[in-house]
Design a protein around this motif. Structure first.
Motif, PDB file in Angstrom:
ATOM      1  N   ASN A  48       0.834  -1.217   0.000  1.00  0.00           N
ATOM      2  CA  ASN A  48       0.000   0.000   0.000  1.00  0.00           C
ATOM      3  C   ASN A  48       0.861   1.258   0.000  1.00  0.00           C
ATOM      4  OD1 ASN A  48      -2.320  -1.469   0.029  1.00  0.00           O
ATOM      5  ND2 ASN A  48      -3.022  -0.813   2.059  1.00  0.00           N
ATOM      6  N   ILE A  51       2.717   1.623  -3.386  1.00  0.00           N
ATOM      7  CA  ILE A  51       1.836   2.014  -4.502  1.00  0.00           C
ATOM      8  C   ILE A  51       1.568   3.513  -4.431  1.00  0.00           C
ATOM      9  CG2 ILE A  51      -0.528   1.827  -5.374  1.00  0.00           C
ATOM     10  CD1 ILE A  51      -0.387  -1.191  -4.696  1.00  0.00           C
ATOM     11  N   ARG A  52       1.334   4.012  -3.210  1.00  0.00           N
ATOM     12  CA  ARG A  52       1.080   5.458  -3.076  1.00  0.00           C
ATOM     13  C   ARG A  52       2.346   6.261  -3.403  1.00  0.00           C
ATOM     14  NH1 ARG A  52      -2.805   3.943   1.058  1.00  0.00           N
ATOM     15  NH2 ARG A  52      -1.209   3.912   2.665  1.00  0.00           N
ATOM     16  N   PHE A  55       2.656   6.454  -7.265  1.00  0.00           N
ATOM     17  CA  PHE A  55       1.702   7.189  -8.099  1.00  0.00           C
ATOM     18  C   PHE A  55       1.232   8.516  -7.507  1.00  0.00           C
ATOM     19  CE2 PHE A  55       1.327   2.742  -9.487  1.00  0.00           C
ATOM     20  CZ  PHE A  55       1.666   2.910 -10.824  1.00  0.00           C
ATOM     21  N   ASP A  56       1.484   8.766  -6.228  1.00  0.00           N
ATOM     22  CA  ASP A  56       1.049  10.051  -5.666  1.00  0.00           C
ATOM     23  C   ASP A  56       1.635  11.266  -6.388  1.00  0.00           C
ATOM     24  OD1 ASP A  56      -0.809   9.184  -3.906  1.00  0.00           O
ATOM     25  OD2 ASP A  56       0.424   9.366  -2.103  1.00  0.00           O
ATOM     26  N   VAL A  58       1.676  11.914  -9.309  1.00  0.00           N
ATOM     27  CA  VAL A  58       0.775  12.330 -10.400  1.00  0.00           C
ATOM     28  C   VAL A  58      -0.175  13.435  -9.911  1.00  0.00           C
ATOM     29  CG1 VAL A  58      -1.001  11.551 -12.039  1.00  0.00           C
ATOM     30  CG2 VAL A  58       0.901  10.035 -11.449  1.00  0.00           C
ATOM     31  N   LEU A  59      -0.517  13.384  -8.623  1.00  0.00           N
ATOM     32  CA  LEU A  59      -1.452  14.381  -8.067  1.00  0.00           C
ATOM     33  C   LEU A  59      -0.896  15.798  -8.182  1.00  0.00           C
ATOM     34  CD1 LEU A  59      -2.625  12.619  -4.766  1.00  0.00           C
ATOM     35  CD2 LEU A  59      -3.889  12.822  -6.908  1.00  0.00           C
ATOM     36  N   VAL A  63      -2.483  19.920 -14.436  1.00  0.00           N
ATOM     37  CA  VAL A  63      -3.527  19.267 -15.233  1.00  0.00           C
ATOM     38  C   VAL A  63      -3.445  19.748 -16.681  1.00  0.00           C
ATOM     39  CG1 VAL A  63      -6.026  19.093 -15.571  1.00  0.00           C
ATOM     40  CG2 VAL A  63      -5.066  18.980 -13.263  1.00  0.00           C
ATOM     41  N   LEU A  67      -7.679  18.316 -20.547  1.00  0.00           N
ATOM     42  CA  LEU A  67      -8.524  17.693 -19.529  1.00  0.00           C
ATOM     43  C   LEU A  67      -9.330  18.755 -18.783  1.00  0.00           C
ATOM     44  CD1 LEU A  67      -6.227  14.891 -18.057  1.00  0.00           C
ATOM     45  CD2 LEU A  67      -7.921  14.758 -19.871  1.00  0.00           C
TER      46      LEU A  67
ATOM     47  N   ILE B  12     -10.030  15.531 -11.196  1.00  0.00           N
ATOM     48  CA  ILE B  12      -9.072  15.170 -12.258  1.00  0.00           C
ATOM     49  C   ILE B  12      -7.758  14.587 -11.727  1.00  0.00           C
ATOM     50  CG2 ILE B  12      -7.642  16.058 -14.157  1.00  0.00           C
ATOM     51  CD1 ILE B  12      -9.858  17.848 -14.967  1.00  0.00           C
ATOM     52  N   PRO B  13      -7.111  15.241 -10.733  1.00  0.00           N
ATOM     53  CA  PRO B  13      -5.826  14.665 -10.300  1.00  0.00           C
ATOM     54  C   PRO B  13      -5.954  13.217  -9.827  1.00  0.00           C
ATOM     55  CG  PRO B  13      -6.063  16.888  -9.470  1.00  0.00           C
ATOM     56  CD  PRO B  13      -7.382  16.519 -10.079  1.00  0.00           C
ATOM     57  N   ARG B  14      -7.034  12.913  -9.099  1.00  0.00           N
ATOM     58  CA  ARG B  14      -7.171  11.534  -8.618  1.00  0.00           C
ATOM     59  C   ARG B  14      -7.533  10.574  -9.745  1.00  0.00           C
ATOM     60  NH1 ARG B  14     -10.922  12.472  -3.642  1.00  0.00           N
ATOM     61  NH2 ARG B  14     -11.304  14.336  -4.881  1.00  0.00           N
ATOM     62  N   ARG B  16      -6.489  10.930 -12.772  1.00  0.00           N
ATOM     63  CA  ARG B  16      -5.226  10.731 -13.517  1.00  0.00           C
ATOM     64  C   ARG B  16      -4.314   9.759 -12.786  1.00  0.00           C
ATOM     65  NH1 ARG B  16      -1.811  15.546 -14.727  1.00  0.00           N
ATOM     66  NH2 ARG B  16      -1.182  14.468 -16.627  1.00  0.00           N
ATOM     67  N   ARG B  17      -4.257   9.897 -11.461  1.00  0.00           N
ATOM     68  CA  ARG B  17      -3.382   9.015 -10.688  1.00  0.00           C
ATOM     69  C   ARG B  17      -3.814   7.557 -10.855  1.00  0.00           C
ATOM     70  NH1 ARG B  17      -3.296   9.295  -4.167  1.00  0.00           N
ATOM     71  NH2 ARG B  17      -5.495   8.920  -4.594  1.00  0.00           N
ATOM     72  N   ARG B  20      -3.185   6.308 -14.441  1.00  0.00           N
ATOM     73  CA  ARG B  20      -1.765   6.047 -14.672  1.00  0.00           C
ATOM     74  C   ARG B  20      -1.376   4.693 -14.090  1.00  0.00           C
ATOM     75  NH1 ARG B  20       2.261  10.091 -15.039  1.00  0.00           N
ATOM     76  NH2 ARG B  20       0.505  11.466 -15.486  1.00  0.00           N
ATOM     77  N   ALA B  21      -1.870   4.403 -12.910  1.00  0.00           N
ATOM     78  CA  ALA B  21      -1.549   3.132 -12.268  1.00  0.00           C
ATOM     79  C   ALA B  21      -2.227   1.969 -12.987  1.00  0.00           C
ATOM     80  CB  ALA B  21      -1.993   3.168 -10.803  1.00  0.00           C
ATOM     81  N   ASP B  30      -4.137   9.521 -19.807  1.00  0.00           N
ATOM     82  CA  ASP B  30      -4.839  10.796 -19.937  1.00  0.00           C
ATOM     83  C   ASP B  30      -5.993  10.705 -20.943  1.00  0.00           C
ATOM     84  OD1 ASP B  30      -3.522  12.071 -17.943  1.00  0.00           O
ATOM     85  OD2 ASP B  30      -2.164  13.217 -19.229  1.00  0.00           O
ATOM     86  N   VAL B  33      -8.801   9.360 -19.028  1.00  0.00           N
ATOM     87  CA  VAL B  33      -9.417  10.389 -18.177  1.00  0.00           C
ATOM     88  C   VAL B  33     -10.329  11.288 -19.018  1.00  0.00           C
ATOM     89  CG1 VAL B  33      -8.988  12.388 -16.700  1.00  0.00           C
ATOM     90  CG2 VAL B  33      -7.509  10.375 -16.534  1.00  0.00           C
ATOM     91  N   LEU B 121      -4.732   3.003  -3.409  1.00  0.00           N
ATOM     92  CA  LEU B 121      -4.433   4.326  -3.929  1.00  0.00           C
ATOM     93  C   LEU B 121      -5.569   5.301  -3.631  1.00  0.00           C
ATOM     94  CD1 LEU B 121      -2.007   5.334  -5.504  1.00  0.00           C
ATOM     95  CD2 LEU B 121      -3.191   4.752  -7.618  1.00  0.00           C
TER      96      LEU B 121
END
Lengths: 270, 168
Positions: A48, A51-52, A55-56, A58-59, A63, A67, B12-14, B16-17, B20-21, B30, B33, B121
């Motif tokens: 866990n 994984i965070r 990929f975290d 990306v947050l 943007v 999108l 959007i950010p979540r 995308r995350r 991506r995973a 993307d 998304v 996640l």
């Protein structure tokens, strides 16, 4: 240890911190006496965290504009903003020219349309709506960047075989490479009483051109070229036996007639 | 800006995350998304106001992803798997743990990866995962359990992944 029954789903919930507080003590007691299980769950908790960690980030990425736009305005609204003025213009022209305009055009052009009895009126008004259908199909599908066609030119044989089968007639996709237009592909559409086909082409600048093919012409009569202007779209159309053809594009009349002649010639020779 | 737009923007950010995973590749993620947002606008009337918009959006994304997966890609996935197994012993040691995790994740069956990602996640409850994916909670739990165990074996060594393939 069998006196405490611990289920696998409770162990999973323990990993995620979702175990009800009331069961926590019992699960911890179980793990204290089962080190291999405790180790397994530690690995899951580590998964866990990893994984965070992976990929975290990306947050925190900015943007992409595309999108943001997709979130702010619905796609249909974006499409109709582009489409409505054209469709309205097309419909207005069709309403005014479809009535009086057609009579006038009939008088000016082919002699067989001059005297309009009931049957001929129908025949004459049919091609007008045919041109409009073709123009609308052009306006709807040609601006689509990602999915303009159902089957691409890379599968041209399949495309032609499929459309021929559905229209129950031998359909061709004319080759317009010598005029600078390459086939993108085609799709099946609903016509007045059955399927019609649309082939789409583009030139080097991205200008798109569509050929709309119908087999719904019952009068079985040949006509010469007709020209219609549907908003920003110019359409050349003609009827050849059971087939109706309409070539639509946002290009000028001279260029379009050049392409239409080539299409006509190719279809005659096949 | 409408309230709906604003809520979508904050999601959007979540999205995308997670994308991506789920799919690995940035562009493909993307695209997914964007398709999700467009589909969401098209289906807004179906969203029950006051219910969890996030779960609803992830559900849309899940369905789109399933549709994409139905297009024939199985063979190439198998090939990629072989290729990555061959390539990875040669990759430099500092590429290490996280890179391995990504590659191991990509080797999980899609339905196990989805559940694991929504839990790990997105920190969804099991009930939220069940409603997002449209499956019973029991199925969520068994996929989660199998996915985690398989991921552990994959991370522990390549031999395990070969053994798992034979079993499959």
């Amino acid at each position: 240890m069998s006196r405490i029954e611990i289920h696998e789903h409770e162990l999973q919930a323990y990993v995620d911190g979702l175990l009800p507080e009331s069961r926590r003590g019992e699960v911890e007691a179980y793990l204290a006496s089962h080190p291999r299980e405790a180790q397994r769950l530690q690995r899951y908790q580590q998964q866990n965290r990893e994984i965070r960690a992976l990929f975290d980030p990306v947050l925190d990425e900015p943007v992409p504009e595309q999108l943001r736009a997709a979130a702010l305005v619905p796609a249909t609204a974006r499409a109709s903003q582009r489409l409505w003025p054209r469709l309205v213009a097309g419909l207005l022209i069709a309403c005014f020219s479809g009535g009086a305009g057609w009579l006038l055009r009939g008088e000016l052009q082919p002699p067989r349309l001059v005297q309009l009895d009931g049957e001929q009126w129908q025949r004459a008004s049919q091609p007008a709506s045919f041109a409009r259908q073709a123009a609308i199909a052009h306006v709807v599908y040609s601006p689509d960047v990602r999915r303009p066609v159902e089957i691409g030119a890379d599968q041209e044989d399949q495309l032609v075989a499929w459309l021929s089968k559905r229209l129950n007639a031998k359909i061709q996709a004319p080759s317009l490479g010598s005029l600078g237009y390459e086939l993108i592909g085609g799709r099946l559409l609903p016509g007045n009483s059955g399927p019609v086909a649309q082939f789409m082409y583009h030139d080097g600048s991205g200008q798109r051109l569509t050929l709309y093919v119908s087999t719904e012409n019952n009068s079985n009569q040949n006509t010469g070229f007709h020209f219609a202007e549907e908003g920003p779209v110019n359409v050349f159309y003609w009827i050849d036996g059971p087939f109706g053809y309409a070539l639509s594009a946002g290009i000028d009349k001279g260029e379009l007639v050049r392409v239409a002649s080539a299409v006509y010639a190719q279809l005659q020779h096949k | 800006m409408s309230a709906d737009s604003e809520t979508l923007l904050t999601c959007i950010p979540r999205l995308r995350r997670y994308a991506r995973a789920l799919v690995g590749d940035r562009t493909a993620a993307d695209d997914l998304v964007q398709d999700t947002l467009e589909r969401a606008w098209g289906k807004f009337s179906l969203w029950r106001r006051g219910s969890d918009m996030r779960a609803w959006l992830f559900g849309i994304m899940h369905n789109l992803h399933v549709d994409q997966r139905r297009k024939p890609r199985l063979d190439t996935q198998e090939l990629d798997e072989e290729a990555s197994e061959l390539a990875s012993p040669a990759s430099p040691p500092d590429a290490l743990a996280l890179r391995d995790l990504q590659s191991a994740l990509s080797q999980l069956p899609d339905e196990q990866r989805e559940v694991l990602l929504l839990v790990a996640l997105q920190e969804m409850s099991y009930e939220q995962v069940a409603s997002t994916l449209g499956i019973p909670v029991g199925t969520v739990m068994s996929r989660l359990s199998r996915g985690r165990e398989r991921l552990r074996l994959l991370m522990d060594g390549r031999a395990a992944s070969v053994a798992l393939k034979v079993v499959k």
